[in-house]
Design a protein around this motif. Structure first.
Motif, PDB file in Angstrom:
ATOM      1  N   TYR A 117       0.717  -1.143  -0.064  1.00 28.91           N
ATOM      2  CA  TYR A 117      -0.141  -0.125  -0.051  1.00 28.91           C
ATOM      3  C   TYR A 117       0.902   1.402   0.072  1.00 28.91           C
ATOM      4  O   TYR A 117       0.712   2.001  -0.726  1.00 28.91           O
ATOM      5  N   ASP A 118       1.903   1.261   0.793  1.00 25.88           N
ATOM      6  CA  ASP A 118       2.703   2.504   1.019  1.00 25.88           C
ATOM      7  C   ASP A 118       3.446   2.435  -0.235  1.00 25.88           C
ATOM      8  O   ASP A 118       3.546   3.757  -0.602  1.00 25.88           O
ATOM      9  N   ALA A 119       3.820   1.380  -1.100  1.00 28.68           N
ATOM     10  CA  ALA A 119       4.559   1.685  -2.127  1.00 28.68           C
ATOM     11  C   ALA A 119       3.578   2.172  -3.488  1.00 28.68           C
ATOM     12  O   ALA A 119       4.223   2.925  -4.456  1.00 28.68           O
ATOM     13  N   VAL A 120       2.548   2.020  -3.222  1.00 31.23           N
ATOM     14  CA  VAL A 120       1.523   2.280  -4.464  1.00 31.23           C
ATOM     15  C   VAL A 120       0.532   3.507  -4.179  1.00 31.23           C
ATOM     16  O   VAL A 120       0.096   3.737  -5.083  1.00 31.23           O
ATOM     17  N   ALA A 121       0.584   3.787  -2.987  1.00 32.43           N
ATOM     18  CA  ALA A 121      -0.578   4.667  -2.600  1.00 32.43           C
ATOM     19  C   ALA A 121      -0.649   6.010  -3.447  1.00 32.43           C
ATOM     20  O   ALA A 121      -1.397   6.589  -3.934  1.00 32.43           O
ATOM     21  N   GLU A 122       0.550   6.424  -3.481  1.00 32.13           N
ATOM     22  CA  GLU A 122       0.791   7.720  -4.307  1.00 32.13           C
ATOM     23  C   GLU A 122       0.502   7.674  -5.866  1.00 32.13           C
ATOM     24  O   GLU A 122       0.648   8.833  -6.473  1.00 32.13           O
ATOM     25  N   HIS A 123       0.750   6.552  -6.311  1.00 30.23           N
ATOM     26  CA  HIS A 123       0.869   6.479  -7.677  1.00 30.23           C
ATOM     27  C   HIS A 123      -0.600   5.933  -8.401  1.00 30.23           C
ATOM     28  O   HIS A 123      -0.775   6.046  -9.617  1.00 30.23           O
ATOM     29  N   ALA A 124      -1.121   5.121  -7.614  1.00 31.30           N
ATOM     30  CA  ALA A 124      -2.488   4.582  -8.155  1.00 31.30           C
ATOM     31  C   ALA A 124      -3.647   5.272  -7.645  1.00 31.30           C
ATOM     32  O   ALA A 124      -3.525   5.964  -6.493  1.00 31.30           O
ATOM     33  N   ASP A 125      -4.826   5.108  -8.292  1.00 30.03           N
ATOM     34  CA  ASP A 125      -5.908   5.991  -7.809  1.00 30.03           C
ATOM     35  C   ASP A 125      -6.712   4.876  -7.090  1.00 30.03           C
ATOM     36  O   ASP A 125      -7.435   3.799  -7.775  1.00 30.03           O
ATOM     37  N   LEU A 126      -6.545   4.645  -5.744  1.00 25.97           N
ATOM     38  CA  LEU A 126      -7.219   3.812  -4.876  1.00 25.97           C
ATOM     39  C   LEU A 126      -8.494   4.366  -4.394  1.00 25.97           C
ATOM     40  O   LEU A 126      -8.598   5.444  -3.838  1.00 25.97           O
ATOM     41  N   ARG A 127      -9.628   3.420  -4.651  1.00 27.35           N
ATOM     42  CA  ARG A 127     -10.881   3.893  -4.358  1.00 27.35           C
ATOM     43  C   ARG A 127     -11.650   2.659  -3.485  1.00 27.35           C
ATOM     44  O   ARG A 127     -12.016   1.801  -3.836  1.00 27.35           O
ATOM     45  N   PHE A 128     -11.670   2.879  -2.143  1.00 27.85           N
ATOM     46  CA  PHE A 128     -12.302   2.140  -1.099  1.00 27.85           C
ATOM     47  C   PHE A 128     -13.834   2.249  -1.293  1.00 27.85           C
ATOM     48  O   PHE A 128     -14.484   3.238  -1.596  1.00 27.85           O
ATOM     49  N   GLY A 129     -14.506   1.355  -0.786  1.00 29.95           N
ATOM     50  CA  GLY A 129     -16.065   1.453  -0.865  1.00 29.95           C
ATOM     51  C   GLY A 129     -16.690   1.337  -2.270  1.00 29.95           C
ATOM     52  O   GLY A 129     -17.629   1.798  -2.196  1.00 29.95           O
ATOM     53  N   SER A 130     -15.912   0.741  -3.144  1.00 29.64           N
ATOM     54  CA  SER A 130     -16.304   0.645  -4.348  1.00 29.64           C
ATOM     55  C   SER A 130     -16.818  -0.888  -4.608  1.00 29.64           C
ATOM     56  O   SER A 130     -16.133  -1.749  -4.574  1.00 29.64           O
ATOM     57  N   ILE A 131     -18.050  -1.002  -4.873  1.00 29.30           N
ATOM     58  CA  ILE A 131     -18.841  -2.259  -5.056  1.00 29.30           C
ATOM     59  C   ILE A 131     -18.972  -2.435  -6.559  1.00 29.30           C
ATOM     60  O   ILE A 131     -19.504  -1.490  -7.222  1.00 29.30           O
TER      61      ILE A 131
END
Length: 391
Positions: A117-131
């Protein structure tokens, strides 16, 4: 004729080890990545995972070792106990250390997820709560429709959403047939306070007919408990819930097991039926499955995290090699990885009797094997067997 986007777009469903590893690898190769996770926030904890062999190499290639090394638990002594918690015999830490060698890490599942997560968080568009509600693909793109009506378009969709994969359900019409129920439940949770009846730096294991309980005392915030038992009806166990089910299956035991059950966090405990996913193909069009959603080997193989990292890394290599030809990339990747997955699934089905022996005689035989491991000659045999399995 191929259309060149400014950057290739990938959508990953699932922010566990497989999904985050795929997102990291694809980002490193210049893809624009969106990660969709149905949970509202990151999960942590889980059980211990071992990264050795291809899993360790993949972690190294993905650049995760600097973050994981400080979290390495290393090897610890194992104490086999009676039902009341009294010691039967010990297996020293050196046995495990000698078997696996120095290219190995023992870390909590949550530590691997955090490092990714730390390695990718600023590079990928992470969207929690996505069904994920729907998936449609054409010759040129794949479109994911979310519960709130949002559409996410990309060139490639990776389903890394676990054993109960929604992507698999929507795209692979394999239905429940893909899930091979192995008739066992597994539970695991971290312990906030070290268990009193377990010496620090060690783990105790109770092995009885149809069940195993292991409790590790590695100090505050690093201790954990792991349970597995045979059951006739996994859906009944799941609907009972982790707390009641584990208390019913292990409530008669003393020592570290009683300590662990007393402080079980009902809401965050990992609890699931044990099953393998068996599919004849891991990809369809622009959609590919990765990790447990494609090939769950189960916790009995002890290799799920390693396979998730290795599978994600190899998928990245295949995509880099085959450019716009997704079909060729998926085929090359799958044919290279399948033999390893098949081997691990077979080992897991065989290994179940080690974790949940069906009879007292089998429990006793398992115990004899563990006692024998301590004899110098046999130790060498074990080491060579483990090295063979890791190559």
């Amino acid at each position: 004729m191929t259309h060149h986007h400014t950057a290739k777009r990938a959508t990953v469903v699932g922010a566990g080890i497989a999904g985050l590893a795929a997102a990291l690898r694809l980002h490193q190769d210049g893809w624009h990545v969106v990660v969709l996770e149905q949970a509202p926030a990151r999960r942590s904890g889980g059980y211990l995972v071992n990264l050795h062999g291809p899993g360790y190499t993949a972690a190294e290639r993905l650049g995760l070792l600097p973050a994981l090394r400080p979290r390495d638990i290393g090897f610890f002594g194992s104490i086999l106990v009676h039902a009341d918690g009294r010691e039967k015999f010990r297996i020293p830490a050196e046995v495990a250390a000698a078997a696996v060698g120095d290219r190995a890490l023992s870390v909590f599942r949550g530590d691997v997820e955090a490092a990714l997560y730390d390695a990718v968080a600023e590079h990928a568009d992470l969207r929690f709560g996505s069904i994920v509600q729907g998936i449609d693909q054409t010759a040129t793109e794949v479109v994911v429709t979310l519960g709130d009506g949002t559409r996410v378009r990309s060139d490639l969709l990776i389903g890394a959403d676990g054993v109960h994969s929604r992507v698999r359900e929507l795209v692979f019409d394999a239905g429940p047939a893909a899930f091979v129920d192995l008739g066992h439940m597994v539970g695991a949770f971290p312990l906030a306070a070290p268990p009193g009846h377990v010496p620090e730096g060690a783990g105790t294991t109770y092995l009885g007919p149809g069940r195993t309980a292991a409790v590790m005392n590695l100090g505050p915030e690093r201790s954990s408990a792991f349970f597995t038992y045979r059951c006739a009806d996994s859906s009944a166990e799941l609907s009972a819930g982790a707390g009641p089910a584990l208390h019913r299956a292990f409530g008669d035991l003393g020592g570290g097991v009683a300590d662990a059950l007393a402080q079980m966090p009902f809401d965050t405990a990992y609890f699931d039926s044990v099953g393998q996913i068996v599919l004849d193909r891991w990809s369809r069009g622009r959609v590919v499955l990765l990790g447990d959603s494609a090939w769950c080997v189960t916790v009995f193989a002890g290799y799920g995290a390693a396979l998730a990292l290795d599978g994600a890394d190899r998928l990245g290599s295949a995509l880099a090699e085959h450019g716009a030809d997704l079909t060729a990339a998926f085929d090359a990747w799958e044919s290279a990885l399948r033999p390893e997955v098949r081997k691990r699934q077979t080992l897991a089905r065989r290994g179940m009797s080690r974790f949940a022996p069906s009879t007292r005689a089998q429990a006793w035989a398992n115990e004899m094997t563990l006692r024998a491991i301590q004899l110098p000659g046999i130790r060498g045999l074990v080491r060579r067997a483990i090295q063979r399995a890791n190559n």
